[in-house]
Design a protein around this motif. Sequence first.
Motif, PDB file in Angstrom:
ATOM      1  N   ILE A   1      40.759 -25.959  10.292  1.00 14.21           N
ATOM      2  CA  ILE A   1      40.289 -27.190  10.921  1.00 14.21           C
ATOM      3  C   ILE A   1      41.276 -28.327  10.699  1.00 14.21           C
ATOM      4  CG2 ILE A   1      38.486 -28.960  10.790  1.00 14.21           C
ATOM      5  CD1 ILE A   1      36.536 -26.606  10.125  1.00 14.21           C
ATOM      6  N   MET A   2      41.768 -28.460   9.485  1.00 18.58           N
ATOM      7  CA  MET A   2      42.716 -29.534   9.175  1.00 18.58           C
ATOM      8  C   MET A   2      44.050 -29.312   9.892  1.00 18.58           C
ATOM      9  SD  MET A   2      41.278 -31.821   7.304  1.00 18.58           S
ATOM     10  CE  MET A   2      40.024 -32.160   6.054  1.00 18.58           C
ATOM     11  N   THR A   3      44.451 -28.060  10.045  1.00 20.23           N
ATOM     12  CA  THR A   3      45.672 -27.768  10.791  1.00 20.23           C
ATOM     13  C   THR A   3      45.528 -28.193  12.241  1.00 20.23           C
ATOM     14  OG1 THR A   3      46.233 -25.901   9.358  1.00 20.23           O
ATOM     15  CG2 THR A   3      47.227 -25.929  11.550  1.00 20.23           C
ATOM     16  N   GLU A   4      44.376 -27.906  12.834  1.00 21.75           N
ATOM     17  CA  GLU A   4      44.123 -28.306  14.222  1.00 21.75           C
ATOM     18  C   GLU A   4      44.162 -29.818  14.373  1.00 21.75           C
ATOM     19  OE1 GLU A   4      40.685 -27.735  17.672  1.00 21.75           O
ATOM     20  OE2 GLU A   4      40.836 -26.292  16.033  1.00 21.75           O
ATOM     21  N   ALA A   5      43.821 -30.529  13.300  1.00 23.97           N
ATOM     22  CA  ALA A   5      43.856 -31.994  13.323  1.00 23.97           C
ATOM     23  C   ALA A   5      45.256 -32.541  13.057  1.00 23.97           C
ATOM     24  CB  ALA A   5      42.879 -32.542  12.284  1.00 23.97           C
ATOM     25  N   GLY A   6      46.237 -31.652  12.895  1.00 25.04           N
ATOM     26  CA  GLY A   6      47.607 -32.105  12.710  1.00 25.04           C
ATOM     27  C   GLY A   6      48.036 -32.295  11.277  1.00 25.04           C
ATOM     28  N   LYS A   7      47.200 -31.879  10.342  1.00 23.08           N
ATOM     29  CA  LYS A   7      47.533 -32.051   8.929  1.00 23.08           C
ATOM     30  C   LYS A   7      48.212 -30.802   8.374  1.00 23.08           C
ATOM     31  CE  LYS A   7      43.543 -35.089   8.118  1.00 23.08           C
ATOM     32  NZ  LYS A   7      44.317 -36.342   7.957  1.00 23.08           N
TER      33      LYS A   7
END
Length: 496
Positions: free
Chosen positions: A154-160
């Motif tokens: 989820i955080m990867t999808e948010a660009g993190k």
Amino acid sequence: MKTKFTASAIALMAATAAGAEGHLPQATNAWYEAGQARLAAELAKEINTNRAKNVILLIADGNGVGTNYATRLFAGQQAGNFGDEHVLPHESFPNLALVKTYNVNAQTPDSAGTGTAMMSGVKTDAGVLGVNEAVNRSDCASIEGNLVSTMNEIMTEAGKSTGVVSTARLTHATPASGYAHSVDRNYEASLPEGCETQKDIATQLVDAMEAGIIDVALGGGRRNFIGKDITDEEGKTGKRAEGENLIDRAKSLGIQYAWNDETIAAATTDAPILGLFESSHMQYEADRSGEPSLAEMVEVAIKNLQGNENGFFLQVEAGRVDHANHAGNLARVVRDGIAFTDAVAMADKLTNDEDTLIIVTADHEHAIAFSGYAGRGADITGLCMGISNTTTEHTGEPCLAKDGKPYTIATYLNGAGSILREDMNWAGVRPDLTQEEATDLDYTQQALIPMSSETHSGEDVAVYAKGPWAHLFDGTIEQNYVFHVMKHAAEVNVSN
């Protein structure tokens, strides 16, 4: 009807009146002043509703309220104090809640189910990772349609950027809950015949690093990444099928590889890092040599991840607190507990409360208990010492049980140190015990029920938090709620 006042009643009313004016006779007592200081601090608290650019979840595996208590006392006593008054780094965090840890099908939880709850927002069964409770453990066919998204995804999808750090194997339950989807936590290096609906957990980690879902992975478990015919840097062979080498695959993808303290120190911040510092779990802190501490791994991870202007998510696990508890070895439990608090302090030092939510918790507790009436300063890893009526410190004389023998403050309700003996038809006969024996690094605490390995327990654990939206931790919560606070604090919106 007239009221008659005695001299004592008049004196009591006078004292009450004096108290109302702030002149209580105990007002100059150090304990009273400390209470007033805490009240002032609570009244001065401000709610932080900033967006959490960064989120760090630190999990001391098996570090429930009781285990945390033992670590607190040990740390304080190592610093030359009685221990009770000591404050661990996370205990100074402004927000606190109690967490219910059960799995969907287990009153006493396992770390795969608890990890998945915190990393996905749903409780699930014991022994499964990244899936909901509709799966049947070990039934590969049941995984279809029952995957859940993990916090790292989820955080990867948010660009993190995201990372995972553990003193256990990186393919073990808690760290794997951030990236893996498996009907059985034990599928670390291989799958049963006919299981074609998922990959083994080690492969899933390298897949996640290739996909950019995991940017830093530091921990143990080297054996699960190489074949049985391959020898690692320390002369140990792997668990995978012959010829398989996920470490070489990772290197071919441009991922930096580290296997000891020297190679991790040489790693740069311009490429992903895979650190595998032991064949299986990393060493206990008390025995550590040639590999980084948990705090050092946290420092490497944060410095690598914080280059992303969108922020990062990092899961950190002190996995060996759990293993020492299973062994009934409190001396190593508390030393790994202190290593965990050093990691908490490092995470706090390298980040800013304004934009970083730090959460400190445990996945479950163990069957540890503290008995007897110990005096102040009695070594928490040693014998119960009597309470003194003339000084603050204990008497130095061991407390004796009904059998006339001393006993330790800390015991386990079950485990390898059971006082019940098979050769005596399970009669309870306790051996004599000295303080020197009880405080030895290798001492196995006395236990009641005989077990080869001490078990988890089901009581609540604590969660401590600071930073954006940390105030949402309050009261008694379900474990999966931890995920929801992290997601809300980061203001992550995920397409369905």
